[in-house]
Design a protein around this motif. Structure first.
Motif, PDB file in Angstrom:
ATOM      1  N   ASP A  75      57.812 -21.189 -60.761  1.00 51.81           N
ATOM      2  CA  ASP A  75      57.302 -21.673 -61.963  1.00 51.81           C
ATOM      3  C   ASP A  75      56.036 -20.715 -62.530  1.00 51.81           C
ATOM      4  O   ASP A  75      55.973 -20.550 -63.851  1.00 51.81           O
ATOM      5  N   LYS A  76      55.317 -20.152 -61.882  1.00 51.58           N
ATOM      6  CA  LYS A  76      54.094 -19.216 -62.119  1.00 51.58           C
ATOM      7  C   LYS A  76      54.301 -17.905 -62.179  1.00 51.58           C
ATOM      8  O   LYS A  76      53.804 -17.098 -62.110  1.00 51.58           O
ATOM      9  N   GLY A  77      55.555 -17.393 -61.840  1.00 45.78           N
ATOM     10  CA  GLY A  77      55.978 -16.079 -61.486  1.00 45.78           C
ATOM     11  C   GLY A  77      55.402 -15.377 -60.365  1.00 45.78           C
ATOM     12  O   GLY A  77      55.541 -14.100 -60.448  1.00 45.78           O
ATOM     13  N   GLY A  78      54.969 -15.880 -59.462  1.00 48.83           N
ATOM     14  CA  GLY A  78      54.570 -15.264 -58.144  1.00 48.83           C
ATOM     15  C   GLY A  78      55.600 -14.769 -57.343  1.00 48.83           C
ATOM     16  O   GLY A  78      56.842 -15.142 -57.429  1.00 48.83           O
ATOM     17  N   LYS A  79      55.442 -13.843 -56.410  1.00 48.76           N
ATOM     18  CA  LYS A  79      56.359 -13.378 -55.458  1.00 48.76           C
ATOM     19  C   LYS A  79      56.555 -14.292 -54.311  1.00 48.76           C
ATOM     20  O   LYS A  79      55.656 -14.752 -53.663  1.00 48.76           O
ATOM     21  N   THR A  80      57.790 -14.314 -53.963  1.00 46.77           N
ATOM     22  CA  THR A  80      58.104 -15.314 -52.784  1.00 46.77           C
ATOM     23  C   THR A  80      59.124 -14.231 -51.739  1.00 46.77           C
ATOM     24  O   THR A  80      59.576 -13.410 -52.240  1.00 46.77           O
ATOM     25  N   PRO A  81      58.806 -14.623 -50.482  1.00 44.85           N
ATOM     26  CA  PRO A  81      59.263 -13.814 -49.481  1.00 44.85           C
ATOM     27  C   PRO A  81      61.040 -13.808 -49.595  1.00 44.85           C
ATOM     28  O   PRO A  81      61.420 -15.028 -49.855  1.00 44.85           O
ATOM     29  N   ASP A  82      61.768 -12.946 -49.200  1.00 41.61           N
ATOM     30  CA  ASP A  82      63.437 -13.147 -48.807  1.00 41.61           C
ATOM     31  C   ASP A  82      63.374 -13.747 -47.326  1.00 41.61           C
ATOM     32  O   ASP A  82      62.396 -14.122 -46.851  1.00 41.61           O
ATOM     33  N   GLY A  83      64.596 -13.798 -47.053  1.00 39.02           N
ATOM     34  CA  GLY A  83      64.847 -14.679 -45.558  1.00 39.02           C
ATOM     35  C   GLY A  83      64.300 -14.133 -44.506  1.00 39.02           C
ATOM     36  O   GLY A  83      63.667 -14.612 -43.438  1.00 39.02           O
ATOM     37  N   GLU A  84      64.367 -12.828 -44.596  1.00 34.26           N
ATOM     38  CA  GLU A  84      63.760 -12.023 -43.371  1.00 34.26           C
ATOM     39  C   GLU A  84      62.390 -11.988 -43.424  1.00 34.26           C
ATOM     40  O   GLU A  84      61.640 -12.613 -42.085  1.00 34.26           O
ATOM     41  N   GLU A  85      61.756 -11.884 -44.424  1.00 33.05           N
ATOM     42  CA  GLU A  85      60.329 -11.936 -44.248  1.00 33.05           C
ATOM     43  C   GLU A  85      59.673 -13.598 -43.890  1.00 33.05           C
ATOM     44  O   GLU A  85      58.621 -13.721 -43.407  1.00 33.05           O
ATOM     45  N   CYS A  86      60.422 -14.350 -44.531  1.00 30.95           N
ATOM     46  CA  CYS A  86      60.129 -15.756 -44.547  1.00 30.95           C
ATOM     47  C   CYS A  86      60.106 -16.118 -42.937  1.00 30.95           C
ATOM     48  O   CYS A  86      59.179 -16.791 -42.387  1.00 30.95           O
ATOM     49  N   ALA A  87      61.303 -15.799 -42.286  1.00 33.84           N
ATOM     50  CA  ALA A  87      61.329 -16.042 -40.798  1.00 33.84           C
ATOM     51  C   ALA A  87      60.341 -15.592 -40.052  1.00 33.84           C
ATOM     52  O   ALA A  87      59.891 -16.255 -38.982  1.00 33.84           O
ATOM     53  N   ALA A  88      60.023 -14.276 -40.244  1.00 33.44           N
ATOM     54  CA  ALA A  88      58.873 -13.492 -39.585  1.00 33.44           C
ATOM     55  C   ALA A  88      57.636 -14.285 -39.809  1.00 33.44           C
ATOM     56  O   ALA A  88      56.904 -14.515 -39.125  1.00 33.44           O
ATOM     57  N   PHE A  89      57.237 -14.568 -41.245  1.00 29.72           N
ATOM     58  CA  PHE A  89      56.083 -15.313 -41.242  1.00 29.72           C
ATOM     59  C   PHE A  89      55.928 -16.560 -40.520  1.00 29.72           C
ATOM     60  O   PHE A  89      54.942 -16.904 -39.874  1.00 29.72           O
ATOM     61  N   VAL A  90      57.148 -17.229 -40.605  1.00 32.17           N
ATOM     62  CA  VAL A  90      57.149 -18.610 -39.676  1.00 32.17           C
ATOM     63  C   VAL A  90      56.839 -18.525 -38.273  1.00 32.17           C
ATOM     64  O   VAL A  90      56.201 -19.095 -37.701  1.00 32.17           O
ATOM     65  N   ALA A  91      57.544 -17.532 -37.639  1.00 32.38           N
ATOM     66  CA  ALA A  91      57.570 -17.160 -36.325  1.00 32.38           C
ATOM     67  C   ALA A  91      56.062 -16.705 -35.855  1.00 32.38           C
ATOM     68  O   ALA A  91      55.500 -17.291 -35.037  1.00 32.38           O
ATOM     69  N   GLN A  92      55.549 -15.798 -36.548  1.00 31.38           N
ATOM     70  CA  GLN A  92      53.960 -15.443 -36.692  1.00 31.38           C
ATOM     71  C   GLN A  92      53.100 -16.404 -36.652  1.00 31.38           C
ATOM     72  O   GLN A  92      51.976 -16.358 -36.212  1.00 31.38           O
ATOM     73  N   ALA A  93      53.327 -17.523 -37.396  1.00 32.74           N
ATOM     74  CA  ALA A  93      52.347 -18.512 -37.724  1.00 32.74           C
ATOM     75  C   ALA A  93      52.459 -19.564 -36.567  1.00 32.74           C
ATOM     76  O   ALA A  93      51.588 -20.381 -36.671  1.00 32.74           O
ATOM     77  N   GLY A  94      53.243 -19.348 -35.604  1.00 37.24           N
ATOM     78  CA  GLY A  94      53.368 -19.996 -34.472  1.00 37.24           C
ATOM     79  C   GLY A  94      54.206 -21.285 -34.481  1.00 37.24           C
ATOM     80  O   GLY A  94      53.869 -22.133 -33.607  1.00 37.24           O
ATOM     81  N   TYR A  95      55.217 -21.315 -35.249  1.00 32.85           N
ATOM     82  CA  TYR A  95      56.222 -22.350 -35.461  1.00 32.85           C
ATOM     83  C   TYR A  95      57.492 -22.135 -34.354  1.00 32.85           C
ATOM     84  O   TYR A  95      57.748 -21.203 -34.253  1.00 32.85           O
ATOM     85  N   GLU A  96      58.037 -23.312 -34.266  1.00 32.29           N
ATOM     86  CA  GLU A  96      59.406 -23.221 -33.127  1.00 32.29           C
ATOM     87  C   GLU A  96      60.464 -23.459 -34.078  1.00 32.29           C
ATOM     88  O   GLU A  96      61.453 -22.745 -33.464  1.00 32.29           O
ATOM     89  N   GLY A  97      60.674 -23.762 -35.061  1.00 31.20           N
ATOM     90  CA  GLY A  97      61.795 -23.853 -35.906  1.00 31.20           C
ATOM     91  C   GLY A  97      61.529 -23.848 -37.422  1.00 31.20           C
ATOM     92  O   GLY A  97      60.381 -23.683 -37.904  1.00 31.20           O
ATOM     93  N   ILE A  98      62.521 -23.703 -38.174  1.00 31.86           N
ATOM     94  CA  ILE A  98      62.559 -23.260 -39.698  1.00 31.86           C
ATOM     95  C   ILE A  98      63.417 -24.224 -40.159  1.00 31.86           C
ATOM     96  O   ILE A  98      64.684 -24.489 -39.865  1.00 31.86           O
ATOM     97  N   ASP A  99      63.284 -24.707 -41.529  1.00 25.00           N
ATOM     98  CA  ASP A  99      64.218 -25.298 -42.200  1.00 25.00           C
ATOM     99  C   ASP A  99      65.104 -24.505 -42.882  1.00 25.00           C
ATOM    100  O   ASP A  99      64.987 -23.196 -43.104  1.00 25.00           O
TER     101      ASP A  99
END
Length: 305
Positions: A22-46
């Motif tokens: 909506d505001k034109g900001g950058k979002t991660p691709d699938g690989e970047e998102c999975a890496a963020f999720v793991a590094q933030a300490g989560y066990e799973g991902i939607d």
């Protein structure tokens, strides 16, 4: 912590959803998102949008490399209209296959396909569900329940147990609408604490009332006053999200310290998916969502280490 509640994160928290650009900001691709999720300490991902995390062996390899299980994934249909439903449900076999791919990686922690209503322009224009005359008729409820049950049965036939997500700006939004859905179907309930607050409910009351039907949890904080301001200004669904109705864990109207002990003391076993829907702005640093999700995870470690 009970070892049978697992904590997950979601692409929507990183701006990966229909309102995220909506505001034109950058979002991660699938690989970047999975890496963020793991590094933030989560066990799973939607799951995110179909194919976002990849398909087949690529998808499974991504989950394994980052030590993640598939927790669930959003799948909405226009259940209230037979014609609209038939036109939309043609992708169901492919979506089931996508969930099965993820389920193979961690069979002991199966995902919950997360079904929801697609809503309508009239519901999207009236967040909070309080406007009169915008609910389903008895006949529409009958059609809605039959179509939903069809999808539920299809997932079960494939060996997956789905859940239903009540959601702001849809036909299952208020506590009364959730009650009606539970009475008409046998689907499990995804209790979303933030959406329930915005729909006029209380998460702790809901946990006690619907506990035997809850088979998935979305932990989400919300600012009811922010939604009230949107409604007063006659804003719609987009205005609600842009108005920051979903806030960092522990800063809104979700009474986390009251809810979490009751959740841990209950019979609930499964995924607890942390959400704070995010619409990135162009000036936001690329790790803005990562830092927010790491903070949300830390805020829950008192109960979910």
């Amino acid at each position: 912590m009970t070892s049978e509640i697992w904590v997950a994160d979601a692409p929507v928290n990183y701006g990966v959803f229909e309102l995220g650009a909506d505001k034109g900001g950058k979002t991660p691709d699938g690989e970047e998102c999975a890496a963020f999720v793991a590094q933030a300490g989560y066990e799973g991902i939607d799951l995110g949008p179909s194919g976002f995390l990849g398909r087949g062996g690529d998808f499974q390899d991504r989950l394994r490399r980052h030590g993640l299980a598939l927790a669930g994934g959003w799948l909405d249909y226009p259940f209230r209209s037979n014609e609209d439903f038939r036109a939309a449900v043609g992708n169901l076999d492919d979506r089931i296959a996508n969930f099965l791919e993820g389920a193979e990686v961690n069979p002991d922690r199966p995902p919950r396909p997360t079904l929801a209503c697609s809503g309508s322009p009239v519901r999207q224009a009236n967040p909070g569900g309080a406007a009169p005359g915008i609910g389903l008729t008895d006949e529409e409820w009958k059609v809605f329940a039959e179509n939903l049950q069809h999808v539920v049965d299809r997932f079960r036939a494939a060996g997956l147990e789905p859940t239903f997500h009540h959601h702001v700006c849809t036909y299952v939004e208020t506590p009364e609408e959730i009650d009606r859905l539970l009475a008409l179907t046998d689907v499990g309930l995804c209790l979303d604490t933030g959406h329930l607050i915005l729909g006029g409910g209380d998460p702790l009351t809901a946990l006690r009332a619907w506990g035997d039907r809850i088979n998935h949890i979305h932990l989400k904080d919300a600012d009811k006053s922010a939604l009230d301001a949107v409604v007063k200004g006659r804003g719609d669904m987009r205005a609600a999200w842009a108005g920051n109705v979903f806030v960092p864990m522990g800063t809104g109207d979700f009474r986390t310290a009251d809810f979490m002990p009751d959740l841990l003391a209950s019979d609930y076993r499964g995924w607890a998916l942390v959400e704070q829907d995010y619409i990135p702005a162009p000036e936001d640093p690329f790790d803005t969502a990562f830092r927010a999700q790491k903070a949300n995870r830390e805020a829950l470690r008192r109960w979910l280490p």
